[in-house]
Design a protein around this motif. Sequence first.
Motif, PDB file in Angstrom:
ATOM      1  N   THR A  43       0.829  -1.210   0.000  1.00  0.00           N
ATOM      2  CA  THR A  43       0.000   0.000   0.000  1.00  0.00           C
ATOM      3  C   THR A  43       0.861   1.256   0.000  1.00  0.00           C
ATOM      4  N   PHE A  44       1.922   1.256   0.814  1.00  0.00           N
ATOM      5  CA  PHE A  44       2.833   2.401   0.814  1.00  0.00           C
ATOM      6  C   PHE A  44       3.422   2.600  -0.579  1.00  0.00           C
ATOM      7  N   ASP A  45       3.817   1.509  -1.206  1.00  0.00           N
ATOM      8  CA  ASP A  45       4.414   1.595  -2.538  1.00  0.00           C
ATOM      9  C   ASP A  45       3.468   2.278  -3.526  1.00  0.00           C
ATOM     10  N   ARG A  46       2.194   1.904  -3.485  1.00  0.00           N
ATOM     11  CA  ARG A  46       1.199   2.535  -4.365  1.00  0.00           C
ATOM     12  C   ARG A  46       1.023   4.024  -4.041  1.00  0.00           C
ATOM     13  N   SER A  47       1.370   4.414  -2.807  1.00  0.00           N
ATOM     14  CA  SER A  47       1.243   5.812  -2.383  1.00  0.00           C
ATOM     15  C   SER A  47       2.528   6.613  -2.587  1.00  0.00           C
ATOM     16  N   GLY A  48       3.564   5.967  -3.120  1.00  0.00           N
ATOM     17  CA  GLY A  48       4.812   6.672  -3.385  1.00  0.00           C
ATOM     18  C   GLY A  48       5.842   6.606  -2.274  1.00  0.00           C
ATOM     19  N   VAL A  49       5.657   5.703  -1.326  1.00  0.00           N
ATOM     20  CA  VAL A  49       6.612   5.517  -0.231  1.00  0.00           C
ATOM     21  C   VAL A  49       7.080   4.073  -0.301  1.00  0.00           C
ATOM     22  N   THR A  50       8.394   3.871  -0.462  1.00  0.00           N
ATOM     23  CA  THR A  50       8.899   2.519  -0.674  1.00  0.00           C
ATOM     24  C   THR A  50       9.830   2.067   0.445  1.00  0.00           C
ATOM     25  N   ILE A  51       9.868   0.770   0.661  1.00  0.00           N
ATOM     26  CA  ILE A  51      10.780   0.190   1.659  1.00  0.00           C
ATOM     27  C   ILE A  51      12.168  -0.003   1.045  1.00  0.00           C
TER      28      ILE A  51
ATOM     29  N   LEU B 289       3.274  10.712   3.329  1.00  0.00           N
ATOM     30  CA  LEU B 289       3.372   9.647   4.339  1.00  0.00           C
ATOM     31  C   LEU B 289       2.029   9.409   5.026  1.00  0.00           C
ATOM     32  N   MET B 290       1.347  10.491   5.410  1.00  0.00           N
ATOM     33  CA  MET B 290       0.030  10.339   6.049  1.00  0.00           C
ATOM     34  C   MET B 290      -0.966   9.673   5.102  1.00  0.00           C
ATOM     35  N   SER B 291      -0.917  10.014   3.836  1.00  0.00           N
ATOM     36  CA  SER B 291      -1.806   9.381   2.855  1.00  0.00           C
ATOM     37  C   SER B 291      -1.515   7.885   2.758  1.00  0.00           C
ATOM     38  N   ALA B 292      -0.238   7.525   2.783  1.00  0.00           N
ATOM     39  CA  ALA B 292       0.140   6.111   2.737  1.00  0.00           C
ATOM     40  C   ALA B 292      -0.368   5.374   3.972  1.00  0.00           C
ATOM     41  N   ILE B 293      -0.240   5.993   5.130  1.00  0.00           N
ATOM     42  CA  ILE B 293      -0.723   5.371   6.373  1.00  0.00           C
ATOM     43  C   ILE B 293      -2.236   5.211   6.332  1.00  0.00           C
ATOM     44  N   MET B 294      -2.952   6.270   5.944  1.00  0.00           N
ATOM     45  CA  MET B 294      -4.420   6.194   5.896  1.00  0.00           C
ATOM     46  C   MET B 294      -4.882   5.158   4.876  1.00  0.00           C
ATOM     47  N   SER B 295      -4.200   5.053   3.754  1.00  0.00           N
ATOM     48  CA  SER B 295      -4.543   4.021   2.764  1.00  0.00           C
ATOM     49  C   SER B 295      -4.347   2.636   3.352  1.00  0.00           C
ATOM     50  N   THR B 296      -3.267   2.464   4.099  1.00  0.00           N
ATOM     51  CA  THR B 296      -3.011   1.165   4.727  1.00  0.00           C
ATOM     52  C   THR B 296      -4.081   0.850   5.761  1.00  0.00           C
ATOM     53  N   ILE B 297      -4.440   1.839   6.576  1.00  0.00           N
ATOM     54  CA  ILE B 297      -5.494   1.641   7.575  1.00  0.00           C
ATOM     55  C   ILE B 297      -6.775   1.161   6.898  1.00  0.00           C
ATOM     56  N   SER B 298      -7.075   1.717   5.727  1.00  0.00           N
ATOM     57  CA  SER B 298      -8.312   1.364   5.038  1.00  0.00           C
ATOM     58  C   SER B 298      -8.269  -0.031   4.413  1.00  0.00           C
ATOM     59  N   GLN B 299      -7.071  -0.602   4.252  1.00  0.00           N
ATOM     60  CA  GLN B 299      -6.956  -1.854   3.513  1.00  0.00           C
ATOM     61  C   GLN B 299      -6.510  -3.065   4.320  1.00  0.00           C
ATOM     62  N   VAL B 300      -6.054  -2.862   5.540  1.00  0.00           N
ATOM     63  CA  VAL B 300      -5.612  -4.013   6.337  1.00  0.00           C
ATOM     64  C   VAL B 300      -6.661  -4.333   7.399  1.00  0.00           C
TER      65      VAL B 300
END
Length: 189
Positions: free
Chosen positions: A24-32, A109-120
């Motif tokens: 999800t982070f990757d789709r939001s532009g934040v990568t590991i 980063l907040m968008s990536a976190i919120m997207s993850t919250i919505s999907q896990v």
Amino acid sequence: MGDGFIRWYRESGETSIFSGQVATFDRSGVTIAHPDTGIVTVVNVDGDDVAVDFERLGWVIALRIPSVTVNWWISAETNVVSTYSHEPLGCEVQTFWLDGVDTSEVQTLMSAIMSTISQVPTPTRALVCDVQGLTDADDWDSVALYEGADIPGAVDSVLLGKGVADRVLSAAGLCGEAVGFGLVKVLAT
């Protein structure tokens, strides 16, 4: 003034959400993995970046025993250091340190976190965003992990899971607004 941070408290589900978070982070532009090198790194006790295999990192985080500090990349030049820790009550806490990150990068980063919250499937107990570091990240443990009801200070955003929100809002005489995903935003009075 301390260091800015985002602190994300999650219930500990049966399985780790690490792989889902990475996707999800990757789709939001934040990568590991670093965008140019593709290398995943953890930060050792000396503050050095150490390359690690992605599967091994996921395995270590899923053990829920040690604290693990990793780099998340917003661009090839900008990383956010994040620490995963696990509390005795079965909660997973992830703290993102915002040193050197600008406002638009915090929003990414907040968008990536919120997207993850919505999907896990693992519920969020609390999400605290204190960009300026007006509070200490550990100060929020009382509210998010234990039975504390006192908000440690005014920050950019506080989202609480329903059970935590019910306790805090009624005890502190604060107002809240449902924002979805089982979260309530604490409103300034």
